[in-house]
Design an enzyme around this catalytic site. Structure first.
Site, PDB file in Angstrom:
ATOM      1  CB  THR A 101       3.614  -0.057   8.173  1.00 30.85           C
ATOM      2  OG1 THR A 101       2.817   0.174   8.722  1.00 30.85           O
ATOM      3  CG2 THR A 101       4.885   0.123   8.923  1.00 30.85           C
TER       4      THR A 101
ATOM      5  CG  ASP B 229       2.960  -6.748   7.398  1.00 32.73           C
ATOM      6  OD1 ASP B 229       2.820  -5.946   6.244  1.00 32.73           O
ATOM      7  OD2 ASP B 229       2.218  -7.418   7.789  1.00 32.73           O
TER       8      ASP B 229
ATOM      9  N   GLY C 276       0.863  -1.254   0.021  1.00 31.00           N
ATOM     10  CA  GLY C 276       0.136  -0.176   0.000  1.00 31.00           C
ATOM     11  C   GLY C 276       0.807   1.268  -0.200  1.00 31.00           C
TER      12      GLY C 276
ATOM     13  CG  ASP D  43      -2.324   0.345   9.123  1.00 33.05           C
ATOM     14  OD1 ASP D  43      -2.502   1.281   8.529  1.00 33.05           O
ATOM     15  OD2 ASP D  43      -2.670  -0.809   8.551  1.00 33.05           O
TER      16      ASP D  43
ATOM     17  NE  ARG E 181      -2.845  -3.928  -0.759  1.00 32.22           N
ATOM     18  CZ  ARG E 181      -1.912  -3.446   0.310  1.00 32.22           C
ATOM     19  NH1 ARG E 181      -1.141  -4.148   0.821  1.00 32.22           N
ATOM     20  NH2 ARG E 181      -2.369  -2.357   0.862  1.00 32.22           N
TER      21      ARG E 181
ATOM     22  CG  ASP F 185       1.149  -2.792  10.529  1.00 30.80           C
ATOM     23  OD1 ASP F 185       2.246  -2.412  10.034  1.00 30.80           O
ATOM     24  OD2 ASP F 185       0.225  -3.272  10.100  1.00 30.80           O
TER      25      ASP F 185
ATOM     26  NE  ARG G 177      -4.663  -4.944   5.980  1.00 29.37           N
ATOM     27  CZ  ARG G 177      -4.738  -4.762   4.700  1.00 29.37           C
ATOM     28  NH1 ARG G 177      -5.851  -5.183   4.133  1.00 29.37           N
ATOM     29  NH2 ARG G 177      -3.819  -4.352   3.830  1.00 29.37           N
TER      30      ARG G 177
HETATM   31  N1  LIG Z   1       4.037 -13.944   3.581  1.00 29.72           N
HETATM   32  C1  LIG Z   1       4.580 -13.583   2.517  1.00 29.72           C
HETATM   33  N2  LIG Z   1       5.619 -14.047   1.957  1.00 29.72           N
HETATM   34  C2  LIG Z   1       6.254 -13.684   0.899  1.00 29.72           C
HETATM   35  N3  LIG Z   1       5.902 -12.482   0.200  1.00 29.72           N
HETATM   36  C3  LIG Z   1       4.760 -11.788   0.702  1.00 29.72           C
HETATM   37  C4  LIG Z   1       4.097 -12.374   1.884  1.00 29.72           C
HETATM   38  N4  LIG Z   1       3.109 -11.292   2.228  1.00 29.72           N
HETATM   39  C5  LIG Z   1       3.240 -10.330   1.196  1.00 29.72           C
HETATM   40  N5  LIG Z   1       4.355 -10.893   0.399  1.00 29.72           N
HETATM   41  C6  LIG Z   1       4.385  -9.958  -0.969  1.00 29.72           C
HETATM   42  O1  LIG Z   1       4.986  -8.647  -0.669  1.00 29.72           O
HETATM   43  C7  LIG Z   1       4.211  -7.714  -1.474  1.00 29.72           C
HETATM   44  C8  LIG Z   1       3.536  -6.677  -0.663  1.00 29.72           C
HETATM   45  O2  LIG Z   1       2.698  -7.195   0.181  1.00 29.72           O
HETATM   46  P1  LIG Z   1       1.453  -6.590   0.849  1.00 29.72           P
HETATM   47  O3  LIG Z   1       1.138  -7.393   2.118  1.00 29.72           O
HETATM   48  O4  LIG Z   1       0.536  -6.578  -0.221  1.00 29.72           O
HETATM   49  O5  LIG Z   1       2.082  -5.153   1.536  1.00 29.72           O
HETATM   50  P2  LIG Z   1       2.933  -4.754   2.359  1.00 29.72           P
HETATM   51  O6  LIG Z   1       4.277  -5.254   2.182  1.00 29.72           O
HETATM   52  O7  LIG Z   1       2.690  -3.336   2.560  1.00 29.72           O
HETATM   53  O8  LIG Z   1       2.537  -5.238   3.612  1.00 29.72           O
HETATM   54  C9  LIG Z   1       3.530  -8.769  -2.412  1.00 29.72           C
HETATM   55  O9  LIG Z   1       3.826  -8.655  -3.745  1.00 29.72           O
HETATM   56  C10 LIG Z   1       3.173  -9.923  -1.704  1.00 29.72           C
HETATM   57  O10 LIG Z   1       2.836 -10.975  -2.583  1.00 29.72           O
HETATM   58  O1  LIG Z   2      -6.872  -1.074  -0.584  1.00 23.72           O
HETATM   59  P1  LIG Z   2      -5.415  -1.181  -0.309  1.00 23.72           P
HETATM   60  O2  LIG Z   2      -4.702  -0.863  -1.147  1.00 23.72           O
HETATM   61  O3  LIG Z   2      -5.345  -2.826  -0.163  1.00 23.72           O
HETATM   62  O4  LIG Z   2      -5.064  -0.719   1.061  1.00 23.72           O
HETATM   63  C1  LIG Z   2      -6.141  -0.675   2.385  1.00 23.72           C
HETATM   64  C2  LIG Z   2      -5.174  -0.985   3.434  1.00 23.72           C
HETATM   65  O5  LIG Z   2      -3.924  -0.891   3.595  1.00 23.72           O
HETATM   66  C3  LIG Z   2      -3.182  -0.486   4.766  1.00 23.72           C
HETATM   67  O6  LIG Z   2      -2.909   0.852   4.540  1.00 23.72           O
HETATM   68  C4  LIG Z   2      -2.100  -1.294   4.992  1.00 23.72           C
HETATM   69  O7  LIG Z   2      -1.351  -1.716   4.122  1.00 23.72           O
HETATM   70  P2  LIG Z   2       0.122  -1.913   3.952  1.00 23.72           P
HETATM   71  O8  LIG Z   2       0.491  -2.971   4.743  1.00 23.72           O
HETATM   72  O9  LIG Z   2       0.455  -2.237   2.660  1.00 23.72           O
HETATM   73  O10 LIG Z   2       0.868  -0.714   4.429  1.00 23.72           O
HETATM   74  C5  LIG Z   2      -4.637  -0.475   5.413  1.00 23.72           C
HETATM   75  O11 LIG Z   2      -4.675   0.334   6.467  1.00 23.72           O
HETATM   76  C6  LIG Z   2      -5.664  -0.499   4.499  1.00 23.72           C
HETATM   77  O12 LIG Z   2      -6.515  -1.159   5.264  1.00 23.72           O
HETATM   78 MG   LIG Z   3       1.253  -4.826   5.332  1.00 22.75          MG
END
Ligand SMILES: Nc1ncnc2c1ncn2[C@@H]1O[C@H](COP(=O)(O)OP(=O)(O)O)[C@@H](O)[C@H]1O
Ligand SMILES: O=P(O)(O)OC[C@H]1O[C@](O)(COP(=O)(O)O)[C@@H](O)[C@@H]1O
Ligand SMILES: [Mg+2]
Length: 439
Positions: free
Chosen positions: A208, A180, A88, A210, A154, A212, A255
């Site tokens: 992040t 994360d 995000g 959030d 994502r 978090d 979240r």
């Molecule tokens: N548990 C995981 N293991 C490996 N890659 C992951 C995992 N979770 C997320 N990713 C990859 O990292 C990228 C971003 O993850 P996402 O959860 O959408 O956002 P953020 O990094 O902000 O938490 C995505 O391409 C996703 O597939």
């Molecule tokens: O609509 P999207 O892009 O999935 O994003 C919404 C969510 O992403 C967040 O901003 C957090 O996402 P990240 O882990 O990518 O920082 C949440 O607070 C929110 O619910």
């Molecule tokens: Mg995340």
């Protein structure tokens, strides 16, 4: 329990090349404002916590200090760096990209920096995204814009295909700016690199909105984001005060962690109730939200509820939906509360004017404010120093004003959330006068 081993950052090898920054680092030693490269930074920060470890000083859990080294691992003349932004959006992404490029170019003399487009998806060749050459000229003013010039995404990608692409492009260092999920992905890429016996470094700048991600201090962009959210709370206060029986719900992101809700509410004293995922609340009963709200409106004429999107999920039907990255898609707590409050006020024969604010994406798409811009720049510089010194599978952070290098597995092994027993939540209770328990 955390141990010193958990905090040891992995290196690709011994640094043997004189750093172009050696002169800057020169005779610097640890002082109140600087940590020398052989010194380490304590994990614990109170006497009782340290005493409770019961181990000698050298075995206490400590972090490697962030910052430039006298010797580096990669030869700047032949080093190629890739940058990717994933997950995000968050204010400050462009500041981080810009500072990475400028630090590499100006101070290390690394002229070859490329950007991958649209997150990990753009690193898989078959997805067809071109790489972008990131020159100082190209990134010169990108910090003035919100979002990320590289785009993001994502969704899961195969680490094997990503490493294939890194090898094909001759990338020596991959800088991952992400949350994360991105860091879990970065660790998997690092593991695949190690399995193939390659010397490609992976260094993360944790992102992040959030706030978090644990162990890194406050995340960049968070302060800009909650300041933006606070504007909606202020607007909500104005609206409800002008209305008869005014009640506003301001829904903010969060979240699993209610930091945005807490800080935005604390930024001014306009919130009457702050509802976050970490603290359960009931609707009914003398101490439930509905009666407390009714009483607050009778006593003060209006009320503002700041609602983190992940709050009160136990009150609505569970959703088992997830997004492309596996993140939970939450139920609509705001809609549920609006209905419940409307019905409850009607049953009581109490006047109600309901207002709903959802600043949503507006808080994360803005450019970073000045304070966050500074923070982004310094985090990016710290990340470049670590990467050039051959560190890998790590992220940078700033704990209690010290910049630190932190192993990725340590930050992904848990999450950071508002502690109901911590002083932040206490401040929120003090500022809103909402009861200690609403369940
Ligand atoms: N548990 C995981 N293991 C490996 N890659 C992951 C995992 N979770 C997320 N990713 C990859 O990292 C990228 C971003 O993850 P996402 O959860 O959408 O956002 P953020 O990094 O902000 O938490 C995505 O391409 C996703 O597939
Ligand atoms: O609509 P999207 O892009 O999935 O994003 C919404 C969510 O992403 C967040 O901003 C957090 O996402 P990240 O882990 O990518 O920082 C949440 O607070 C929110 O619910
Ligand atoms: Mg995340």
């Amino acid at each position: 329990m955390v141990t010193l081993d958990d905090l040891q950052v992995r290196s690709l090898g011994t640094s043997t090349i004189d750093s172009p920054l050696a002169l800057y680092v020169g005779g610097r030693e640890t002082n109140e404002y600087y940590v020398g490269e052989t010194d380490r930074i304590l994990y614990d920060d109170t006497l009782e916590l340290i005493a409770a470890r019961g181990v000698p000083l050298e075995e206490l859990p400590t972090f490697e200090a962030g910052g430039p080294r006298r010797k580096i691992f990669f030869d700047p003349a032949t080093t190629r760096v890739g940058v990717v932004t994933c997950g995000g959006l968050c204010p400050g992404l462009n500041d981080v990209i810009r500072a990475i490029v400028l630090e590499l170019d100006t101070h290390y003399g690394v002229r070859d920096v490329v950007g991958f487009q649209h997150g990990y998806a753009g690193m898989v060749e078959s997805n067809g995204h071109e790489i972008v050459s990131l020159t100082p000229e190209y990134v010169a003013r990108i910090n003035e814009r919100g979002g990320t010039i590289l785009g993001s995404s994502r969704g899961a990608q195969d680490p094997g295909l990503i490493v294939d692409r890194l090898v094909e492009l001759g990338i020596d260092i991959l800088m991952v700016i992400g949350g994360d999920g991105s860091m879990r992905g970065a660790h998997n890429i690092g593991a695949e690199i190690e399995r193939r016996g390659l010397t490609i470094g992976i260094v993360g700048v944790p992102k992040t909105i959030d706030n978090d991600i644990p162990h890194i201090g406050q995340s960049f962009g968070f302060s800009t984001a909650f300041a933006k959210a606070a504007e909606s709370i202020k607007a909500a206060r104005v609206e409800v005060e002008a209305a008869v029986g005014g009640v506003a719900i301001v829904k903010v992101m969060g979240r699993h962690a209610g930091f945005i809700a807490c800080y935005a509410a604390l930024a001014n004293h306009d919130a009457d109730f702050v509802l976050i995922p970490e603290v359960q609340f009931s609707l009914d009963g003398d101490n439930g939200l509905l009666s407390l709200l009714s009483r607050r409106v009778r006593e003060r004429g209006s009320a503002v509820i700041v609602l983190a999107e992940g709050a009160g999920q136990d009150l609505i039907p569970a959703s088992d939906r997830t997004d492309a990255s596996g993140n939970a898609v939450l139920g609509d707590i705001a809609g549920f509360l609006r209905d419940q409050i409307t019905k409850d006020f009607a049953n009581r024969g109490q006047a109600l004017t309901m207002r709903y604010f959802n600043p949503g994406y507006a808080i994360r798409s803005v450019p970073a404010d000045a304070s966050d811009s500074v923070y982004c720049t310094r985090l990016a510089q710290t990340a470049v120093h670590a990467a050039m010194a051959g560190r890998t599978d790590m992220v940078v952070g700033r704990r209690r004003h010290r910049f630190v290098n932190v192993p990725i597995p340590f930050v992904t092994s848990g999450s950071h959330s508002v502690s109901p027993d911590g002083d932040l939540w206490l401040s929120v209770l003090e500022s809103t006068a909402q009861p200690f328990s609403m369940s």
